[in-house]
Motif scaffolding. Structure first.
Motif, PDB file in Angstrom:
ATOM      1  N   ILE A  50       0.840  -1.204   0.000  1.00 25.36           N
ATOM      2  CA  ILE A  50       0.000   0.000   0.000  1.00 25.36           C
ATOM      3  C   ILE A  50       0.873   1.252   0.000  1.00 25.36           C
ATOM      4  CG2 ILE A  50      -1.744   1.267   1.305  1.00 25.36           C
ATOM      5  CD1 ILE A  50      -2.714  -1.325  -0.032  1.00 25.36           C
ATOM      6  N   THR A  51       2.011   1.162   0.655  1.00 22.64           N
ATOM      7  CA  THR A  51       2.948   2.281   0.730  1.00 22.64           C
ATOM      8  C   THR A  51       3.993   2.172  -0.367  1.00 22.64           C
ATOM      9  OG1 THR A  51       4.681   3.285   2.100  1.00 22.64           O
ATOM     10  CG2 THR A  51       4.294   0.942   2.398  1.00 22.64           C
ATOM     11  N   ARG A  52       4.501   3.311  -0.823  1.00 23.90           N
ATOM     12  CA  ARG A  52       5.620   3.229  -1.765  1.00 23.90           C
ATOM     13  C   ARG A  52       6.938   3.013  -1.041  1.00 23.90           C
ATOM     14  NH1 ARG A  52       8.199   8.349  -3.479  1.00 23.90           N
ATOM     15  NH2 ARG A  52       7.471  10.084  -2.209  1.00 23.90           N
ATOM     16  N   TYR A  53       6.928   3.111   0.285  1.00 23.00           N
ATOM     17  CA  TYR A  53       8.136   2.868   1.080  1.00 23.00           C
ATOM     18  C   TYR A  53       8.098   1.439   1.619  1.00 23.00           C
ATOM     19  CZ  TYR A  53       8.633   7.885   0.715  1.00 23.00           C
ATOM     20  OH  TYR A  53       8.754   9.164   0.221  1.00 23.00           O
ATOM     21  N   ALA A  54       8.222   0.484   0.715  1.00 21.18           N
ATOM     22  CA  ALA A  54       8.124  -0.919   1.104  1.00 21.18           C
ATOM     23  C   ALA A  54       9.236  -1.323   2.065  1.00 21.18           C
ATOM     24  CB  ALA A  54       8.168  -1.800  -0.142  1.00 21.18           C
ATOM     25  N   PHE A  55      10.394  -0.699   1.937  1.00 20.20           N
ATOM     26  CA  PHE A  55      11.526  -0.988   2.821  1.00 20.20           C
ATOM     27  C   PHE A  55      11.835   0.207   3.720  1.00 20.20           C
ATOM     28  CE2 PHE A  55      16.392  -1.753   2.990  1.00 20.20           C
ATOM     29  CZ  PHE A  55      16.285  -2.322   4.241  1.00 20.20           C
ATOM     30  N   HIS A  56      11.837   1.391   3.119  1.00 20.02           N
ATOM     31  CA  HIS A  56      12.279   2.585   3.837  1.00 20.02           C
ATOM     32  C   HIS A  56      11.145   3.202   4.643  1.00 20.02           C
ATOM     33  CE1 HIS A  56      14.984   1.987   0.426  1.00 20.02           C
ATOM     34  NE2 HIS A  56      15.912   2.604   1.112  1.00 20.02           N
ATOM     35  N   LYS A  57      10.534   2.413   5.544  1.00 19.52           N
ATOM     36  CA  LYS A  57       9.450   2.971   6.342  1.00 19.52           C
ATOM     37  C   LYS A  57       9.941   4.102   7.235  1.00 19.52           C
ATOM     38  CE  LYS A  57       9.638   0.148  10.513  1.00 19.52           C
ATOM     39  NZ  LYS A  57      10.088   1.279  11.346  1.00 19.52           N
ATOM     40  N   LEU A  58      11.239   4.171   7.489  1.00 20.05           N
ATOM     41  CA  LEU A  58      11.762   5.256   8.308  1.00 20.05           C
ATOM     42  C   LEU A  58      11.542   6.621   7.646  1.00 20.05           C
ATOM     43  CD1 LEU A  58      15.691   5.346   8.216  1.00 20.05           C
ATOM     44  CD2 LEU A  58      14.226   4.816   6.294  1.00 20.05           C
ATOM     45  N   MET A  59      11.229   6.626   6.336  1.00 24.05           N
ATOM     46  CA  MET A  59      10.894   7.882   5.665  1.00 24.05           C
ATOM     47  C   MET A  59       9.531   8.405   6.119  1.00 24.05           C
ATOM     48  SD  MET A  59      13.312   8.871   3.593  1.00 24.05           S
ATOM     49  CE  MET A  59      12.585   9.838   2.275  1.00 24.05           C
ATOM     50  N   LEU A  60       8.788   7.594   6.867  1.00 24.50           N
ATOM     51  CA  LEU A  60       7.481   7.983   7.372  1.00 24.50           C
ATOM     52  C   LEU A  60       7.491   8.178   8.884  1.00 24.50           C
ATOM     53  CD1 LEU A  60       5.497   5.371   5.273  1.00 24.50           C
ATOM     54  CD2 LEU A  60       5.573   7.837   4.855  1.00 24.50           C
ATOM     55  N   THR A  61       8.665   8.123   9.492  1.00 25.15           N
ATOM     56  CA  THR A  61       8.788   8.279  10.941  1.00 25.15           C
ATOM     57  C   THR A  61       9.703   9.472  11.241  1.00 25.15           C
ATOM     58  OG1 THR A  61      10.795   6.935  11.267  1.00 25.15           O
ATOM     59  CG2 THR A  61       8.693   5.750  11.068  1.00 25.15           C
ATOM     60  N   ALA A  62       9.920   9.699  12.519  1.00 23.00           N
ATOM     61  CA  ALA A  62      10.804  10.793  12.929  1.00 23.00           C
ATOM     62  C   ALA A  62      12.239  10.313  13.092  1.00 23.00           C
ATOM     63  CB  ALA A  62      10.301  11.396  14.238  1.00 23.00           C
ATOM     64  N   ALA A  63      12.640   9.313  12.319  1.00 22.81           N
ATOM     65  CA  ALA A  63      14.017   8.816  12.357  1.00 22.81           C
ATOM     66  C   ALA A  63      14.983   9.922  11.930  1.00 22.81           C
ATOM     67  CB  ALA A  63      14.156   7.614  11.435  1.00 22.81           C
ATOM     68  N   PRO A  64      16.230   9.878  12.388  1.00 20.81           N
ATOM     69  CA  PRO A  64      17.187  10.939  12.046  1.00 20.81           C
ATOM     70  C   PRO A  64      17.321  11.193  10.548  1.00 20.81           C
ATOM     71  CG  PRO A  64      18.064   9.564  13.802  1.00 20.81           C
ATOM     72  CD  PRO A  64      16.793   8.918  13.352  1.00 20.81           C
ATOM     73  N   LEU A  65      17.331  10.126   9.745  1.00 14.86           N
ATOM     74  CA  LEU A  65      17.459  10.324   8.303  1.00 14.86           C
ATOM     75  C   LEU A  65      16.226  11.003   7.735  1.00 14.86           C
ATOM     76  CD1 LEU A  65      18.909   9.933   5.613  1.00 14.86           C
ATOM     77  CD2 LEU A  65      17.953   7.630   5.506  1.00 14.86           C
ATOM     78  N   SER A  66      15.061  10.599   8.173  1.00 15.07           N
ATOM     79  CA  SER A  66      13.812  11.164   7.657  1.00 15.07           C
ATOM     80  C   SER A  66      13.715  12.656   7.939  1.00 15.07           C
ATOM     81  CB  SER A  66      12.618  10.434   8.267  1.00 15.07           C
ATOM     82  OG  SER A  66      11.407  10.958   7.803  1.00 15.07           O
ATOM     83  N   THR A  67      14.143  13.074   9.121  1.00 11.97           N
ATOM     84  CA  THR A  67      14.039  14.488   9.476  1.00 11.97           C
ATOM     85  C   THR A  67      15.036  15.354   8.709  1.00 11.97           C
ATOM     86  OG1 THR A  67      15.533  14.123  11.368  1.00 11.97           O
ATOM     87  CG2 THR A  67      13.165  13.969  11.783  1.00 11.97           C
ATOM     88  N   ARG A  68      16.052  14.750   8.119  1.00 14.43           N
ATOM     89  CA  ARG A  68      16.994  15.495   7.292  1.00 14.43           C
ATOM     90  C   ARG A  68      16.445  15.771   5.893  1.00 14.43           C
ATOM     91  NH1 ARG A  68      22.643  15.399   8.497  1.00 14.43           N
ATOM     92  NH2 ARG A  68      23.052  14.578  10.582  1.00 14.43           N
ATOM     93  N   ILE A  69      15.394  15.066   5.518  1.00 13.06           N
ATOM     94  CA  ILE A  69      14.826  15.187   4.174  1.00 13.06           C
ATOM     95  C   ILE A  69      13.482  15.886   4.288  1.00 13.06           C
ATOM     96  CG2 ILE A  69      14.050  13.922   2.134  1.00 13.06           C
ATOM     97  CD1 ILE A  69      15.967  11.679   2.967  1.00 13.06           C
ATOM     98  N   PRO A  70      13.318  17.046   3.681  1.00 11.89           N
ATOM     99  CA  PRO A  70      12.056  17.782   3.811  1.00 11.89           C
ATOM    100  C   PRO A  70      10.865  16.964   3.306  1.00 11.89           C
ATOM    101  CG  PRO A  70      13.758  19.150   2.785  1.00 11.89           C
ATOM    102  CD  PRO A  70      14.299  17.760   2.839  1.00 11.89           C
ATOM    103  N   GLY A  71       9.685  17.241   3.907  1.00 13.14           N
ATOM    104  CA  GLY A  71       8.458  16.649   3.387  1.00 13.14           C
ATOM    105  C   GLY A  71       7.903  15.484   4.181  1.00 13.14           C
ATOM    106  N   LEU A  72       8.273  15.343   5.458  1.00 10.52           N
ATOM    107  CA  LEU A  72       7.775  14.221   6.247  1.00 10.52           C
ATOM    108  C   LEU A  72       6.249  14.228   6.327  1.00 10.52           C
ATOM    109  CD1 LEU A  72       8.022  11.784   8.116  1.00 10.52           C
ATOM    110  CD2 LEU A  72       8.499  13.354  10.017  1.00 10.52           C
ATOM    111  N   GLU A  73       5.666  15.381   6.605  1.00 14.01           N
ATOM    112  CA  GLU A  73       4.213  15.445   6.729  1.00 14.01           C
ATOM    113  C   GLU A  73       3.518  15.106   5.412  1.00 14.01           C
ATOM    114  OE1 GLU A  73       2.603  15.604   9.542  1.00 14.01           O
ATOM    115  OE2 GLU A  73       4.574  15.661  10.507  1.00 14.01           O
TER     116      GLU A  73
END
Length: 529
Positions: A439-462
């Motif tokens: 259902i998600t396009r982040y089949a592996f990189h679910k951390l792109m949908l969390t407040a993980a350090p890497l995710s917060t470095r990349i704009p557009g989390l919300e």
């Protein structure tokens, strides 16, 4: 009964060709045995994601828009070839990888044979095989990685670059194939710098500049086609975000001090790739004395690929595979040169025999490592070890691949082929093994949908979270699979914890799903009727 023709009367070139042919047959047999022992290996986390591309790109998914990874697109599209393999995952992936690797080894053998003789060709292929499948580089986690797949176009680009010293316009083809490598793995573009340095050293002047211009023109073609393809779909922005923006943020996050990276790189290469490294040293020494241009070509190739590995800073095992094609090519000449010198009289004879003895010792060392690593696979294939026992030997602990395969089996049995699922864990292989779309396009990189350090470095989390919520509303998953206790350096909160920190997802799961069962550390939430 004495031989019909005494051996001393048989021409030496004929004896040598026969020896090379027998060595080639032995290599083919070894390849078949090793493949049979490894054909039952499970999907690693990366391979699970790659298999998702193999499942759904042929069905219309577009990389980055429908399924995310940070690898360049040609590598992801390569997995569409899985549709041609009449077998189930994960075996289908290993059949595809095995066929591709066999072609790569045959090409390496043919090129080196044409330049330096059959012995060099067989030795180059053997060293490449020994390096690419060296257990110390990650075992099944290192299979079907970009570095292995691009070895074929890299070898072709390399031999074209060598010949471009004499035929200028071959530099364009060398660049074209270097661009193909880059659209599989960006750091592989280091070979462009290697060929440029080679032209500058061996051609010089305007001839070198013209060749470099042809080279760069060739490199530009695959990238231009790539941007044109994604631009036509309106997704060039997502291509850039995945392949470049994500990688920059990732490199900033993991960046280790350069001295420690260099020390770790040198120690690992000298240990795991000791055989091709030692053979390459012999080859470069021999080439420098007799064939200086080829020595320059190989030295630049080895140096730039090693620099590209170090520049990534992460030093995952499969990253080292980028340097194996040049090491194996140089090593093939080294083995051939040592064999010739060992048959001649003179001071070089003793040195050559010492070198061959050292290489033989390294062959035995590598053989012992291969036997220890791949013996469980042979035991499983021959029925002496159960599937569960085999998987737990490969990866012991709470997140053994036996759990992933068990979850996928349950999902496949209890859902329809048109239903999707959401795996809130580091287990993209569940999607591919169950053949139920993510259902998600982040089949592996679910951390792109969390407040993980890497995710917060990349704009557009919300925005990324809002996209998932919308997808859930349009195509509700039949199951939501959530792991617990899987926190790591990249995601300091486990999957269950990050689910609780995602209010929209948490509330939807609580409202619309019920816990059906637990398998290991995986919780299976089934959608209510």
């Amino acid at each position: 009964m004495p031989p019909l023709i005494p051996r001393r009367l048989i021409p030496r070139p004929l004896v040598r060709r026969r020896g090379a042919a027998l060595a080639g047959l032995a290599l083919a047999l070894l390849f078949a045995i090793a493949f049979a022992a490894r054909v039952a290996e499970p999907l690693g986390p990366d391979q699970g994601l790659f298999a998702c591309f193999g499942r759904w790109v042929p069905r219309g998914f577009l990389p980055y828009r429908d399924l995310f990874d940070s690898k360049p697109p040609l590598f992801l599209y390569w997995f569409s070839l899985l549709a041609l393999v009449p077998d189930d995952l994960p075996r289908a992936l290993w059949w595809l990888e095995g066929a591709w690797l066999a072609g790569t080894l045959a090409f390496a053998c043919a090129c080196a044979s044409g330049a330096w003789g059959r012995a060099a060709g067989v030795a180059s292929a053997a060293l490449l095989f020994a390096g690419l499948w060296a257990p110390g580089f990650g075992g099944f986690w290192a299979r079907a990685q970009a570095e292995e797949i691009l070895a074929l176009p890299m070898l072709a680009s390399a031999w074209l670059a060598l010949r471009a010293a004499g035929r200028e316009r071959l530099a364009f083809l060398a660049g074209l194939l270097a661009g193909v490598c880059g659209v599989m793995k960006v750091p592989s573009l280091a070979i462009v710098a290697a060929w440029s340095a080679f032209f500058a050293l061996e051609v010089r002047g305007r001839g070198a500049l013209r060749r470099i211009a042809w080279l760069l023109a060739g490199v530009a073609v695959p990238w231009a086609l790539t941007f044109a393809w994604f631009g036509a779909h309106g997704e060039a922005r997502r291509l850039v975000a995945a392949v470049f923006t994500y990688q920059v943020a990732y490199a900033e996050l993991i960046a280790l001090p350069l001295p420690s990276v260099l020390l770790s790189f040198t120690a690992t290469l000298a240990d795991v790739a000791a055989l091709p490294l030692a053979a390459a040293a012999v080859g470069l020494f021999a080439l420098a004395r007799r064939r200086a241009p080829e020595a320059s070509w190989l030295a630049a190739w080895i140096g730039m690929t090693c620099a590209a590995i170090v520049a990534q800073r992460q030093l995952a095992g499969y990253h080292y595979l980028l340097a194996l094609p040049p090491l194996a090519t140089a090593g093939g000449y080294g083995v051939s040169a040592a064999l010739r010198a060992a048959r001649r009289r003179g001071r070089a004879r003793a040195a050559a025999r010492v070198a061959l003895a050292a290489l033989a010792a390294l062959v035995l060392r590598s053989g012992a490592a291969w036997s220890a690593a791949y013996a469980p696979g042979a035991a499983h294939v021959t029925g002496r070890l159960s599937r569960a026992g085999y998987l737990r030997q490969l990866q012991p602990g709470a997140f053994s691949m036996v759990i992933e395969e068990a979850v996928a089996r349950v999902i496949r049995e209890r859902t329809r082929p048109d239903e999707g699922i959401l795996v809130w864990a580091w287990s993209p292989g569940i999607y591919a093994l169950a053949d139920r779309h993510p259902i998600t396009r982040y089949a592996f990189h679910k951390l792109m949908l969390t407040a993980a350090p890497l995710s917060t470095r990349i704009p557009g989390l919300e925005e990324r979270r809002a996209e998932l919520v919308q997808r859930l509303a349009v195509d509700p998953p039949a199951y939501v699979i959530v792991a617990h206790g899987d926190e790591d350096a990249f995601e300091p909160v486990d999957s269950q914890g990050t689910l609780l920190q995602f209010p929209e997802l948490r509330d939807r799961v609580a409202r619309e799903y019920v816990v059906e069962q637990r398998i290991g550390r995986m919780i299976l939430y089934r959608r209510k009727p």
